[in-house]
Each structure stands twice: as structure tokens, then as C-alpha cells.
Design an enzyme around this catalytic site. Structure first.
Site, PDB file in Angstrom:
ATOM      1  N   LYS A   1      -3.238  -2.200  15.821  1.00 30.93           N
ATOM      2  CA  LYS A   1      -2.777  -1.282  17.010  1.00 30.93           C
ATOM      3  C   LYS A   1      -4.030  -1.023  17.806  1.00 30.93           C
ATOM      4  CE  LYS A   1       0.341   1.685  14.791  1.00 30.93           C
ATOM      5  NZ  LYS A   1       0.249   1.554  13.312  1.00 30.93           N
TER       6      LYS A   1
ATOM      7  N   GLU B   1       0.979  -1.188   0.060  1.00 31.38           N
ATOM      8  CA  GLU B   1      -0.105  -0.231   0.016  1.00 31.38           C
ATOM      9  C   GLU B   1       0.638   1.203  -0.101  1.00 31.38           C
ATOM     10  OE1 GLU B   1      -1.439   1.818   3.555  1.00 31.38           O
ATOM     11  OE2 GLU B   1      -1.238  -0.196   4.672  1.00 31.38           O
TER      12      GLU B   1
HETATM   13  N1  PSU Z   1      -2.913   1.392  10.694  1.00 38.04           N
HETATM   14  C1  PSU Z   1      -1.499   1.397  10.789  1.00 38.04           C
HETATM   15  N2  PSU Z   1      -0.835   2.100   9.879  1.00 38.04           N
HETATM   16  C2  PSU Z   1      -1.417   2.464   8.766  1.00 38.04           C
HETATM   17  C3  PSU Z   1      -2.676   2.448   8.504  1.00 38.04           C
HETATM   18  C4  PSU Z   1      -3.491   1.892   9.695  1.00 38.04           C
HETATM   19  O1  PSU Z   1      -1.029   1.003  11.864  1.00 38.04           O
HETATM   20  O2  PSU Z   1      -0.487   3.133   7.943  1.00 38.04           O
HETATM   21  C5  PSU Z   1      -3.402   3.026   7.233  1.00 38.04           C
HETATM   22  C6  PSU Z   1      -3.782   2.042   6.490  1.00 38.04           C
HETATM   23  O3  PSU Z   1      -3.683   2.424   4.881  1.00 38.04           O
HETATM   24  C7  PSU Z   1      -5.091   1.740   6.445  1.00 38.04           C
HETATM   25  C8  PSU Z   1      -5.727   2.979   7.001  1.00 38.04           C
HETATM   26  O4  PSU Z   1      -5.665   0.982   5.401  1.00 38.04           O
HETATM   27  O5  PSU Z   1      -4.730   3.632   7.500  1.00 38.04           O
HETATM   28  C9  PSU Z   1      -7.037   2.995   7.645  1.00 38.04           C
HETATM   29  O6  PSU Z   1      -7.604   4.340   7.773  1.00 38.04           O
HETATM   30  P1  PSU Z   1      -8.914   4.241   8.375  1.00 38.04           P
HETATM   31  O7  PSU Z   1      -8.779   4.160   9.755  1.00 38.04           O
HETATM   32  O8  PSU Z   1      -9.364   6.003   8.162  1.00 38.04           O
HETATM   33  O9  PSU Z   1      -9.828   3.503   7.629  1.00 38.04           O
END
Ligand code: PSU
Ligand code: MN
Length: 304
Positions: free
Chosen positions: A162, A27
Site C-alpha cells: 500500500k 496470517e
Molecule cells: N498491510 C496491509 N494489511 C495488513 C498489514 C499490513 O495492507 O493487514 C498487517 C500485516 O499483518 C503486516 C503488519 O505484517 O500489518 C505490518 O505491521 P507493521 O507495519 O507494524 O510492521
């Protein structure tokens, strides 16, 4: 408008998929929104290198000048890393507009799965996935990643979630959506910076072949959907659970106080944790991504 107007798969990736070579998708939100420059670029390039060393072809995904691109170049990685949060965080709902406006976007787990699936890639490695946020019973902040995992047939290798998230609610949501959560060599869901969370995974599998076989059976049945493979951070890089928990609590509290919402929440928390730990969490984050890249390449090799 044709699919080729919206999607670009690099020659190397196209050739690898066509000849059934192992390919691992990666990603780009982790590059633009997940880590600071220049560590983000250095990490993304190292991840690609590790995947190659383990016998697979890397395919970093991003929206580049209005095309969902599977297999971006090192220059494009540098560009996305340098531009950082000025690049749009592209989730499922953003794709149509970003493409029509010929814009750039950093793909989340959701949109990287979409790109991978369109290109015929089965395995995707990253650090952490989104989930059900703490307090979601009021905010309804549930990452689109969970929905995507329920419908798009791509396996996501991560280090668990996390605890900026409510891990218990995240597991419940994944159960409802029919997403298998596999612990790689563990019965317990890892919590990203730490190997333990106190929660059980659905199944423990111990080899890349076992994971590949489970995924293959699921796809052969035609029931669709992805799979979450949770690979614990290597012991030597894992953080003290009480310390990181106290940091996360501070970050979440600050986030709520500032009234940060929606797609800004996760990037804010990631950045805050990195600042509060003085970079220690970033070092752990980088190592677990490398660890997942290695496992992703091995599973992709079994599938190929
Ligand atoms: N969690 C992490 N590192 C990240 C992300 C999430 O520990 O880089 C990033 C990923 O790209 C994930 C996105 O798909 O954040 C999720 O965002 P949201 O919670 O807004 O859906
Ligand atoms: Mn959200």
C-alpha cells in the site's frame, strides 16, 4: 521447555506437510487488526475455503493460549475476529512473552512466516506486507516484515504494498536485504488497491510453475531467505489511483497529527482508509486476498 510447549501444528497440517501435500499459511493480524468484524471472520473463512477448492490445505497461524499455532480452528478464527484489536499484534519480539504468559496474539507477516517455517510450510498468502513507511528517514519506521523476508525461507504472496508506505524506499530496502520481488504476470510493482505504482519489480514470472521453480532454486542453493510475490489486484476490483492516493494522504496526515507511532501505525492507517472510503477499499482488499489465496494454492501445488 520443549518446542512442543511453544508450538502447536494441527493434525491436518502436520499430516499434509509430512505427506508433501500443498499447504498455504495465512496470517491473523489481517483478521484482528486489518478488517472490521464480522467481515474479517467471513473473509478469513472464505480464504480457507478458496485454498481448499484449489487443492491445498489452509493453515491460519496465531498465538493461542501461549502456543504459536499453525492451523487454528474456525472457532479460533471467530474468536480472534470478534476480539479484534484487543488481541495483541504479535511480531517477532512479542512471541517469547506472549507464549510464556499463555496469552493470545494475532500474527503479522513476520510471525506467520516464523510459524510456517517451523511447520515446514513454504507458501503464505495474504493481502499486503509491511514496509518502509513514508518519513522513515526521520522515524525509522521500517516493518519487521522486511527483515523476516530476508532470513526465513517462506514465499509471501501479496498484492504489493500500500502506498501508506514509501514504495521506492521499500524496494531499496528489499534489494539491500537480498529479497527477490517477483511480479506475477507484470513488470510493475502493484500498489495493493491499484495494479500500478510506477516502480519495476526484479523479475516478471507468468505461471505458478515459474514461481515455484525460482523459489526451489533459491532454497536448493541454501542461501535462505524468502521471496515476495506481488500479484496485482484483478482489474475489475482495482481502485482509481488518484482517489485512493488522496485518501491515503489524508490518513497519513491524520496519523502524524495524532502522533501515532510504532505498531499502532499500520492498523490505524488501515482502519482510517476503510472509514474514509466508506467501505470501498475493504471490498477491494477482500477481493485481492481471495486472488492471492488462489495463486498461493497453485504455487504450493507446483512445489508439492
Ligand atoms: N498491510 C496491509 N494489511 C495488513 C498489514 C499490513 O495492507 O493487514 C498487517 C500485516 O499483518 C503486516 C503488519 O505484517 O500489518 C505490518 O505491521 P507493521 O507495519 O507494524 O510492521
Ligand atoms: Mn512499524
Amino acid at each position: 521447555m520443549n518446542l512442543e510447549d511453544c508450538l502447536y501444528v494441527s493434525e491436518e497440517v502436520k499430516e499434509a506437510v509430512a505427506s508433501h501435500k500443498p499447504v498455504v499459511a495465512l496470517e491473523s493480524t489481517i483478521i484482528s487488526h486489518g478488517m472490521p468484524y464480522p467481515k474479517n471472520v467471513e473473509t478469513a473463512l472464505n480464504v480457507e475455503k478458496i485454498i481448499r477448492e484449489n487443492g491445498a490445505v489452509p493453515a491460519t497461524v496465531a498465538v493461542i493460549k501461549g502456543k504459536l499455532t499453525v492451523g487454528i480452528s474456525p472457532d479460533e478464527i471467530e474468536y480472534l475476529g470478534k476480539k479484534g484489536t484487543a488481541v495483541a499484534k504479535a511480531s517477532r519480539r512479542d512471541l517469547g512473552t506472549l507464549i510464556s504468559k499463555k496469552d493470545d496474539g494475532a500474527t503479522t507477516v513476520t510471525t506467520t512466516m516464523i510459524g510456517a517455517s517451523l511447520a515446514g510450510i513454504k507458501v503464505f498468502a495474504t493481502g499486503g506486507v509491511g514496509g518502509v513507511h513514508r518519513g522513515a528517514e526521520v522515524t525509522m519506521d521500517i516493518s519487521a516484515d522486511l527483515e523476516e523476508l530476508s532470513k526465513t525461507p517462506v514465499m509471501v504472496v501479496c498484492a504489493g504494498c500500500k502506498s501508506i508506505l514509501d514504495l521506492k524506499l521499500t524496494m531499496e530496502y528489499l534489494e539491500t536485504k537480498g529479497v527477490p520481488v517477483i511480479g506475477y504476470g507484470t513488470d510493475e510493482l502493484p500498489a495493493f488497491y491499484t495494479r500500478k505504482s510506477g516502480l519495476k519489480v526484479d523479475y516478471r514470472l507468468d505461471t505458478p510453475k515459474e514461481v515455484a521453480d525460482a523459489f526451489l532454486a533459491q532454497q536448493t542453493l541454501g542461501i535462505g531467505g524468502g521471496m515476495l510475490v506481488a500479484n496485482p489486484i484483478p482489474e475489475e476490483y482495482s481502485m482509481d489511483p488518484d482517489y485512493i492516493e488522496s485518501i491515503i494522504e489524508k490518513a497519513v496526515e491524520e496519523c502524524n497529527k495524532l502522533g501515532i507511532k510504532g505498531k499502532e501505525t499500520t492498523p490505524y492507517l488501515l482502519d482510517k482508509i476503510q472509514k474514509l472510503t466508506g467501505g470501498d477499499s475493504l471490498a477491494a482488499n477482500i477481493q485481492l486476498v481471495y486472488n492471492n489465496a488462489r495463486l498461493g494454492a497453485k504455487i504450493a501445488s507446483e512445489l508439492a
